[in-house]
Motif scaffolding. Structure first.
Motif, PDB file in Angstrom:
ATOM      1  N   ARG A 222     -10.859   1.892   8.541  1.00  0.00           N
ATOM      2  CA  ARG A 222      -9.801   1.084   7.914  1.00  0.00           C
ATOM      3  C   ARG A 222      -8.753   1.974   7.246  1.00  0.00           C
ATOM      4  NH1 ARG A 222     -14.424  -1.794   5.825  1.00  0.00           N
ATOM      5  NH2 ARG A 222     -14.870  -3.663   7.085  1.00  0.00           N
ATOM      6  N   ARG A 223      -9.196   3.033   6.597  1.00  0.00           N
ATOM      7  CA  ARG A 223      -8.252   3.954   5.964  1.00  0.00           C
ATOM      8  C   ARG A 223      -7.344   4.602   7.002  1.00  0.00           C
ATOM      9  NH1 ARG A 223     -11.038   9.289   4.492  1.00  0.00           N
ATOM     10  NH2 ARG A 223     -10.973   9.235   6.789  1.00  0.00           N
ATOM     11  N   ASP A 224      -7.931   5.096   8.088  1.00  0.00           N
ATOM     12  CA  ASP A 224      -7.131   5.764   9.115  1.00  0.00           C
ATOM     13  C   ASP A 224      -6.184   4.785   9.798  1.00  0.00           C
ATOM     14  OD1 ASP A 224      -8.570   8.010   8.455  1.00  0.00           O
ATOM     15  OD2 ASP A 224      -9.961   7.845  10.159  1.00  0.00           O
ATOM     16  N   ARG A 225      -6.638   3.542  10.010  1.00  0.00           N
ATOM     17  CA  ARG A 225      -5.766   2.547  10.642  1.00  0.00           C
ATOM     18  C   ARG A 225      -4.586   2.204   9.725  1.00  0.00           C
ATOM     19  NH1 ARG A 225      -9.165  -1.380  11.043  1.00  0.00           N
ATOM     20  NH2 ARG A 225     -10.048  -0.690  13.029  1.00  0.00           N
ATOM     21  N   TYR A 230       1.237   2.926   8.425  1.00  0.00           N
ATOM     22  CA  TYR A 230       2.303   3.413   7.544  1.00  0.00           C
ATOM     23  C   TYR A 230       3.184   4.441   8.245  1.00  0.00           C
ATOM     24  CZ  TYR A 230       4.565   6.147   3.905  1.00  0.00           C
ATOM     25  OH  TYR A 230       5.488   6.825   3.159  1.00  0.00           O
ATOM     26  N   LYS A 231       2.611   5.277   9.082  1.00  0.00           N
ATOM     27  CA  LYS A 231       3.411   6.263   9.805  1.00  0.00           C
ATOM     28  C   LYS A 231       4.367   5.585  10.775  1.00  0.00           C
ATOM     29  CE  LYS A 231       1.625  10.016  11.346  1.00  0.00           C
ATOM     30  NZ  LYS A 231       0.759  10.969  12.071  1.00  0.00           N
ATOM     31  N   ARG A 232       3.952   4.455  11.340  1.00  0.00           N
ATOM     32  CA  ARG A 232       4.844   3.743  12.263  1.00  0.00           C
ATOM     33  C   ARG A 232       5.932   2.993  11.519  1.00  0.00           C
ATOM     34  NH1 ARG A 232       1.506   0.159  16.361  1.00  0.00           N
ATOM     35  NH2 ARG A 232       0.693  -0.621  14.363  1.00  0.00           N
ATOM     36  N   ASP A 233       5.587   2.444  10.358  1.00  0.00           N
ATOM     37  CA  ASP A 233       6.563   1.680   9.578  1.00  0.00           C
ATOM     38  C   ASP A 233       6.408   2.091   8.111  1.00  0.00           C
ATOM     39  OD1 ASP A 233       8.345  -0.053   8.472  1.00  0.00           O
ATOM     40  OD2 ASP A 233       7.146  -1.877   8.858  1.00  0.00           O
ATOM     41  N   ARG A 234       7.265   3.007   7.663  1.00  0.00           N
ATOM     42  CA  ARG A 234       7.149   3.560   6.307  1.00  0.00           C
ATOM     43  C   ARG A 234       7.749   2.605   5.274  1.00  0.00           C
ATOM     44  NH1 ARG A 234       5.840   9.068   6.283  1.00  0.00           N
ATOM     45  NH2 ARG A 234       5.754  10.002   8.377  1.00  0.00           N
ATOM     46  N   SER A 235       7.063   1.503   5.104  1.00  0.00           N
ATOM     47  CA  SER A 235       7.504   0.514   4.115  1.00  0.00           C
ATOM     48  C   SER A 235       6.595   0.593   2.884  1.00  0.00           C
ATOM     49  CB  SER A 235       7.462  -0.892   4.714  1.00  0.00           C
ATOM     50  OG  SER A 235       6.140  -1.239   5.077  1.00  0.00           O
ATOM     51  N   ASN A 238       3.180  -1.243   3.509  1.00  0.00           N
ATOM     52  CA  ASN A 238       2.193  -0.455   4.255  1.00  0.00           C
ATOM     53  C   ASN A 238       1.644   0.691   3.421  1.00  0.00           C
ATOM     54  OD1 ASN A 238       2.389  -2.063   6.515  1.00  0.00           O
ATOM     55  ND2 ASN A 238       3.939  -0.790   7.516  1.00  0.00           N
ATOM     56  N   TRP A 239       2.508   1.279   2.568  1.00  0.00           N
ATOM     57  CA  TRP A 239       2.047   2.365   1.705  1.00  0.00           C
ATOM     58  C   TRP A 239       1.016   1.852   0.691  1.00  0.00           C
ATOM     59  CZ3 TRP A 239       1.287   7.237   1.365  1.00  0.00           C
ATOM     60  CH2 TRP A 239       1.082   7.843   0.134  1.00  0.00           C
ATOM     61  N   CYS A 240       1.239   0.688   0.136  1.00  0.00           N
ATOM     62  CA  CYS A 240       0.279   0.104  -0.804  1.00  0.00           C
ATOM     63  C   CYS A 240      -1.032  -0.254  -0.106  1.00  0.00           C
ATOM     64  CB  CYS A 240       0.887  -1.132  -1.459  1.00  0.00           C
ATOM     65  SG  CYS A 240       2.272  -0.760  -2.575  1.00  0.00           S
ATOM     66  N   LYS A 241      -0.936  -0.774   1.130  1.00  0.00           N
ATOM     67  CA  LYS A 241      -2.157  -1.082   1.874  1.00  0.00           C
ATOM     68  C   LYS A 241      -2.948   0.188   2.174  1.00  0.00           C
ATOM     69  CE  LYS A 241      -0.503  -5.297   4.140  1.00  0.00           C
ATOM     70  NZ  LYS A 241      -0.205  -5.944   5.447  1.00  0.00           N
ATOM     71  N   TYR A 242      -2.227   1.266   2.519  1.00  0.00           N
ATOM     72  CA  TYR A 242      -2.923   2.528   2.796  1.00  0.00           C
ATOM     73  C   TYR A 242      -3.606   3.053   1.549  1.00  0.00           C
ATOM     74  CZ  TYR A 242      -3.520   7.546   3.056  1.00  0.00           C
ATOM     75  OH  TYR A 242      -4.031   8.810   2.945  1.00  0.00           O
ATOM     76  N   LYS A 243      -2.927   3.027   0.392  1.00  0.00           N
ATOM     77  CA  LYS A 243      -3.534   3.521  -0.840  1.00  0.00           C
ATOM     78  C   LYS A 243      -4.767   2.715  -1.208  1.00  0.00           C
ATOM     79  CE  LYS A 243      -0.108   3.518  -3.741  1.00  0.00           C
ATOM     80  NZ  LYS A 243       0.600   3.757  -5.027  1.00  0.00           N
ATOM     81  N   ALA A 244      -4.700   1.401  -1.011  1.00  0.00           N
ATOM     82  CA  ALA A 244      -5.864   0.570  -1.329  1.00  0.00           C
ATOM     83  C   ALA A 244      -7.038   0.908  -0.411  1.00  0.00           C
ATOM     84  CB  ALA A 244      -5.488  -0.900  -1.205  1.00  0.00           C
TER      85      ALA A 244
END
Length: 422
Positions: A222-225, A230-235, A238-244
């Motif tokens: 889940r972290r890698d996905r 986020y790399k595809r769409d640097r919003s 997406n950044w908050c979802k990645y940090k979580a």
């Protein structure tokens, strides 16, 4: 750090620099003029020169090496005695009414590691030139450890059963000595596993992580996905979802590590705790012992003929031994052992190490044997042989043959016809 007050003696400071496991010492020295600083400097440099390989020392020594004097001779002798070298420079202190002097030095233990060194004038604020040096610390790439492993998880039980049935196991019984029996047994066993679980070379790229469970892998996925999204769409979303997802994954990993360590040390003995800690990289690496090229008989021959006993001591020893009452020895006999008993003994071995026979505990329990026919004597003779082999190849578990009486009429001369099954 050198003692105070200022200008009473030489001042110096040394720091340790660690670059990818390679340690070096950087030092800065200032020696006031007219002060005998050499004893203090020597006492500071002696332990440093012995404990480290890489040294780079700079500073104002206030000793002119362009002239041959007692102070310059003492300084160069001190540097040479510590296996250090002074790099060549021009005069670094510029005077108005007297010749220029070489007071600022660059000292190192490895001149070959110096990429560049020199001096730069600084007339704006000092009569001293600025000295510099570029030192190369070569950090070799860590070599990956390679081990030979067998993958026992993919062994086909039916296939190994068929191949085991085609081997000649009668040679195990017909061999005249226990060593020969074990050698034939090991040879057949290795023949089977070389076909069904061959040795393969594996590179250990990272330390083992037994705490990584299915839940931990799912959190990592889940972290890698989330990071890929986020790399595809640097919003910001997406950044908050990645940090979580990242924080959740880190929490799961920490919990799994703590649970793994707790479960392995909670009820373990001191020896088992230290053995477990070594798997985590804590403690000294074990010393690898090489097998000697001489046998036990050679050792006995050597120590029995290494020295000549005094005749008087020899006669006294023989007299004391012969005068001692002899103990009545207990009768040692073999007992019938079941298949389950042999497997239980082998399973009791805790070590997973591979011995000199290239067989580990993990391979032994997977093969068992049965006899055809109803010949009781052959059946029990075979199981006695099994116990022999189990005792021989499992000596690290401290297995001892039981002392008991064989059933009536059972002898140990005949051998059964064996059919190996899995």
């Amino acid at each position: 750090m050198s003692p105070s007050p200022y200008s009473a003696t030489g001042e110096f400071i040394f720091i340790e620099v660690n670059v990818k496991g390679i340690k070096a010492v950087l030092g800065v020295v200032y020696c006031p003029p007219g002060v005998d600083y050499l004893p203090k400097l020597e006492s500071a440099l002696e332990p440093i020169s012995a404990d480290y390989i890489h040294h780079l020392i700079m500073g104002d020594f206030n000793t002119n090496l362009l002239v041959n004097s007692s102070s310059s001779t003492k300084l160069t002798s001190l540097v040479t005695s510590l296996n250090l070298s002074i790099l060549p420079l021009q005069a670094t202190h510029h005077n108005i009414d007297s010749p220029d002097t070489l007071l600022d030095l660059v000292i190192t233990s490895a001149p070959d590691s110096i990429i560049a060194h020199g001096q730069c004038p600084a007339p704006g604020f000092s009569r001293h030139d600025l000295v510099y040096a570029s030192y190369r610390l070569h950090t070799s790439k860590q070599k990956l450890e390679t081990v030979l492993m067998r993958s026992m998880s993919k062994v086909d039980a039916d296939a190994i059963r068929r191949d085991a049935a085609s081997l000649d196991w009668d040679q195990v019984v017909s061999a005249t000595t226990i060593d020969d029996k074990v050698a034939v047994f090991n040879s057949n066993l290795l023949t089977l596993y070389d076909v069904h679980a061959p040795l393969r070379l594996v590179k250990l790229k990272r330390p083992p992580a037994p705490w990584i469970s299915k839940g931990v892998r799912m959190a990592m996925t889940r972290r890698d996905r989330a990071f890929h999204n986020y790399k595809r769409d640097r919003s910001d979303i997406n950044w908050c979802k990645y940090k979580a997802a990242r924080n959740r994954c880190n929490q799961v990993v920490r919990s799994a590590k703590r649970r793994h360590i707790h479960d392995n040390i909670i009820d373990a003995s001191s020896a088992d705790v230290w053995k477990f800690l070594k798997t985590l990289g804590i403690g000294k690496n074990p010393t690898k012992l090489t097998h000697s090229s001489f046998s036990g008989d050679d050792l006995n021959t050597h120590f029995s003929s290494a020295s000549v006993l005094d005749p008087l001591i020899r006669s006294q020893t023989i007299s004391e031994v012969t005068s001692t009452a002899l103990l009545v020895p207990e009768v040692f006999v073999f007992s019938a052992v079941s298949d389950d008993g042999v497997r239980k003994i082998i399973h009791s071995i805790k070590s997973k190490a591979v011995g000199v026979d290239d067989i580990s505990r993990l391979t032994k329990p997977r093969l068992r044997f049965a006899t055809n026919g109803n010949n009781r004597r052959r059946y029990e003779k075979f199981h006695t042989l099994q116990h022999h082999i189990s005792n021989k190849i499992s000596n690290d578990a401290g297995i001892i043959l039981r002392e008991a009486n064989l059933p009536p009429g059972v002898r140990c001369e005949e051998g059964p016809h064996l059919i190996p099954v899995c």
